[in-house]
Design a protein around this motif. Sequence first.
Motif, PDB file in Angstrom:
ATOM      1  N   ALA A  34       0.833  -1.197   0.000  1.00 49.47           N
ATOM      2  CA  ALA A  34       0.000   0.000   0.000  1.00 49.47           C
ATOM      3  C   ALA A  34       0.872   1.253   0.000  1.00 49.47           C
ATOM      4  O   ALA A  34       0.367   2.355   0.074  1.00 49.47           O
ATOM      5  N   TRP A  35       2.175   1.047  -0.072  1.00 46.80           N
ATOM      6  CA  TRP A  35       3.090   2.182  -0.093  1.00 46.80           C
ATOM      7  C   TRP A  35       2.879   2.994  -1.358  1.00 46.80           C
ATOM      8  O   TRP A  35       2.456   2.475  -2.389  1.00 46.80           O
ATOM      9  N   THR A  36       3.204   4.243  -1.292  1.00 50.48           N
ATOM     10  CA  THR A  36       3.256   5.068  -2.490  1.00 50.48           C
ATOM     11  C   THR A  36       4.618   4.815  -3.125  1.00 50.48           C
ATOM     12  O   THR A  36       5.655   5.000  -2.484  1.00 50.48           O
ATOM     13  N   VAL A  37       4.617   4.348  -4.354  1.00 43.72           N
ATOM     14  CA  VAL A  37       5.857   4.053  -5.072  1.00 43.72           C
ATOM     15  C   VAL A  37       5.818   4.812  -6.389  1.00 43.72           C
ATOM     16  O   VAL A  37       4.914   4.610  -7.192  1.00 43.72           O
ATOM     17  N   VAL A  38       6.770   5.688  -6.594  1.00 44.75           N
ATOM     18  CA  VAL A  38       6.827   6.474  -7.815  1.00 44.75           C
ATOM     19  C   VAL A  38       8.217   6.315  -8.414  1.00 44.75           C
ATOM     20  O   VAL A  38       9.218   6.595  -7.755  1.00 44.75           O
ATOM     21  N   ALA A  39       8.278   5.867  -9.655  1.00 45.83           N
ATOM     22  CA  ALA A  39       9.554   5.723 -10.361  1.00 45.83           C
ATOM     23  C   ALA A  39       9.647   6.810 -11.413  1.00 45.83           C
ATOM     24  O   ALA A  39       8.645   7.172 -12.029  1.00 45.83           O
ATOM     25  N   ASP A  40      10.855   7.318 -11.624  1.00 47.15           N
ATOM     26  CA  ASP A  40      11.009   8.289 -12.705  1.00 47.15           C
ATOM     27  C   ASP A  40      11.012   7.558 -14.040  1.00 47.15           C
ATOM     28  O   ASP A  40      10.967   6.331 -14.090  1.00 47.15           O
ATOM     29  N   ALA A  76      13.206   6.872 -16.203  1.00 40.41           N
ATOM     30  CA  ALA A  76      14.320   5.959 -16.465  1.00 40.41           C
ATOM     31  C   ALA A  76      14.414   4.850 -15.415  1.00 40.41           C
ATOM     32  O   ALA A  76      15.310   4.020 -15.472  1.00 40.41           O
ATOM     33  N   SER A  77      13.494   4.836 -14.444  1.00 39.93           N
ATOM     34  CA  SER A  77      13.518   3.877 -13.331  1.00 39.93           C
ATOM     35  C   SER A  77      14.855   3.904 -12.603  1.00 39.93           C
ATOM     36  O   SER A  77      15.373   2.886 -12.159  1.00 39.93           O
ATOM     37  N   VAL A  78      15.424   5.098 -12.479  1.00 39.90           N
ATOM     38  CA  VAL A  78      16.663   5.275 -11.742  1.00 39.90           C
ATOM     39  C   VAL A  78      16.353   5.709 -10.316  1.00 39.90           C
ATOM     40  O   VAL A  78      16.936   5.233  -9.363  1.00 39.90           O
ATOM     41  N   ARG A  79      15.393   6.572 -10.146  1.00 42.06           N
ATOM     42  CA  ARG A  79      15.017   7.101  -8.830  1.00 42.06           C
ATOM     43  C   ARG A  79      13.611   6.614  -8.489  1.00 42.06           C
ATOM     44  O   ARG A  79      12.664   6.854  -9.222  1.00 42.06           O
ATOM     45  N   TRP A  80      13.507   5.930  -7.368  1.00 38.29           N
ATOM     46  CA  TRP A  80      12.229   5.427  -6.878  1.00 38.29           C
ATOM     47  C   TRP A  80      11.919   6.138  -5.573  1.00 38.29           C
ATOM     48  O   TRP A  80      12.748   6.136  -4.658  1.00 38.29           O
ATOM     49  N   GLN A  81      10.751   6.732  -5.468  1.00 32.43           N
ATOM     50  CA  GLN A  81      10.293   7.376  -4.234  1.00 32.43           C
ATOM     51  C   GLN A  81       9.291   6.433  -3.582  1.00 32.43           C
ATOM     52  O   GLN A  81       8.311   6.043  -4.205  1.00 32.43           O
ATOM     53  N   LEU A  82       9.558   6.044  -2.344  1.00 34.91           N
ATOM     54  CA  LEU A  82       8.688   5.148  -1.588  1.00 34.91           C
ATOM     55  C   LEU A  82       8.252   5.895  -0.336  1.00 34.91           C
ATOM     56  O   LEU A  82       9.037   6.647   0.241  1.00 34.91           O
ATOM     57  N   SER A  83       7.023   5.668   0.096  1.00 37.54           N
ATOM     58  CA  SER A  83       6.606   6.325   1.334  1.00 37.54           C
ATOM     59  C   SER A  83       5.465   5.582   2.000  1.00 37.54           C
ATOM     60  O   SER A  83       4.698   4.875   1.358  1.00 37.54           O
ATOM     61  N   GLN A  90       9.666   8.024   4.553  1.00 42.14           N
ATOM     62  CA  GLN A  90       9.863   8.138   3.112  1.00 42.14           C
ATOM     63  C   GLN A  90      11.270   7.660   2.782  1.00 42.14           C
ATOM     64  O   GLN A  90      12.172   7.725   3.603  1.00 42.14           O
ATOM     65  N   ALA A  91      11.403   7.152   1.577  1.00 47.47           N
ATOM     66  CA  ALA A  91      12.703   6.652   1.125  1.00 47.47           C
ATOM     67  C   ALA A  91      12.883   6.991  -0.341  1.00 47.47           C
ATOM     68  O   ALA A  91      11.925   6.997  -1.109  1.00 47.47           O
ATOM     69  N   THR A  92      14.114   7.259  -0.702  1.00 45.84           N
ATOM     70  CA  THR A  92      14.485   7.426  -2.097  1.00 45.84           C
ATOM     71  C   THR A  92      15.517   6.364  -2.409  1.00 45.84           C
ATOM     72  O   THR A  92      16.536   6.264  -1.724  1.00 45.84           O
ATOM     73  N   VAL A  93      15.223   5.555  -3.417  1.00 49.22           N
ATOM     74  CA  VAL A  93      16.156   4.521  -3.854  1.00 49.22           C
ATOM     75  C   VAL A  93      16.667   4.925  -5.224  1.00 49.22           C
ATOM     76  O   VAL A  93      15.882   5.246  -6.113  1.00 49.22           O
ATOM     77  N   ILE A  95      20.089  -3.207   0.796  1.00 52.21           N
ATOM     78  CA  ILE A  95      18.923  -2.361   0.516  1.00 52.21           C
ATOM     79  C   ILE A  95      17.663  -3.219   0.450  1.00 52.21           C
ATOM     80  O   ILE A  95      16.621  -2.856   1.017  1.00 52.21           O
ATOM     81  N   ILE A  96      17.743  -4.345  -0.232  1.00 45.40           N
ATOM     82  CA  ILE A  96      16.582  -5.246  -0.323  1.00 45.40           C
ATOM     83  C   ILE A  96      16.184  -5.729   1.068  1.00 45.40           C
ATOM     84  O   ILE A  96      15.001  -5.736   1.420  1.00 45.40           O
ATOM     85  N   GLU A  97      17.163  -6.125   1.884  1.00 46.68           N
ATOM     86  CA  GLU A  97      16.850  -6.588   3.243  1.00 46.68           C
ATOM     87  C   GLU A  97      16.250  -5.453   4.071  1.00 46.68           C
ATOM     88  O   GLU A  97      15.266  -5.643   4.788  1.00 46.68           O
ATOM     89  N   PHE A  98      16.821  -4.259   3.974  1.00 51.84           N
ATOM     90  CA  PHE A  98      16.331  -3.098   4.717  1.00 51.84           C
ATOM     91  C   PHE A  98      14.869  -2.806   4.373  1.00 51.84           C
ATOM     92  O   PHE A  98      14.014  -2.688   5.251  1.00 51.84           O
ATOM     93  N   LEU A  99      14.566  -2.713   3.076  1.00 50.72           N
ATOM     94  CA  LEU A  99      13.189  -2.436   2.650  1.00 50.72           C
ATOM     95  C   LEU A  99      12.259  -3.602   2.974  1.00 50.72           C
ATOM     96  O   LEU A  99      11.089  -3.404   3.317  1.00 50.72           O
ATOM     97  N   GLY A 100      12.768  -4.818   2.886  1.00 49.56           N
ATOM     98  CA  GLY A 100      11.973  -5.989   3.257  1.00 49.56           C
ATOM     99  C   GLY A 100      11.614  -5.972   4.737  1.00 49.56           C
ATOM    100  O   GLY A 100      10.480  -6.297   5.117  1.00 49.56           O
ATOM    101  N   ASN A 101      12.553  -5.581   5.581  1.00 47.59           N
ATOM    102  CA  ASN A 101      12.280  -5.472   7.019  1.00 47.59           C
ATOM    103  C   ASN A 101      11.264  -4.371   7.306  1.00 47.59           C
ATOM    104  O   ASN A 101      10.417  -4.519   8.186  1.00 47.59           O
ATOM    105  N   LEU A 102      11.331  -3.300   6.545  1.00 44.51           N
ATOM    106  CA  LEU A 102      10.342  -2.233   6.674  1.00 44.51           C
ATOM    107  C   LEU A 102       8.956  -2.763   6.308  1.00 44.51           C
ATOM    108  O   LEU A 102       7.977  -2.530   7.011  1.00 44.51           O
TER     109      LEU A 102
END
Length: 151
Positions: free
Chosen positions: A16-22, A24-31, A36-39, A89-96
């Motif tokens: 249910a997170w807000t996920v926005v990719a630019d 080029a799928s280089v910058r992902w905004q998650l919240s 909030q997180a920027t990947v 990063i995958i583990e960090f976001l997975g734990n979140l």
Amino acid sequence: MADLLAFLRELEATTAWTVVADDASVRWQLSGPTWQATVIVDPRRWLGVEFEARDPASGKRVTYDIDTDLYDISQESHREFAEEIERDIIEFLGNLRTGSMLRGTDGTKLVLVFPLDGSWVRVVRGRFWTSGSTHADLAAARVGGDYVVVR
């Protein structure tokens, strides 16, 4: 970087997170409601996540970053390091996502506690800077006040 991109696309479809990719799928905004997180996934340059959690009652914020620093990850000699960062990063976001990340206080300081790479990380936002430490178990990392799951 393919594993991280696949993970981000899965988050977009399953949370249910807000996920926005630019484009080029280089910058992902998650919240989520209190974070909030920027990947950034740019295999020619840099790989990282910038994370910020806030306490809605006090407005205090605490940040945590995982990144490839100044290493040129396009170089073969840094590929293994970039893969380790990708896994972290995958583990960090997975734990979140699974509710394993906690937010609490230690006196007047905001604290994050989460598992990463076999230990518990404790991140404390002080008056001027943020510090981190690792602990063998959750009890040692949770010193201080009450903790809630970061949502």
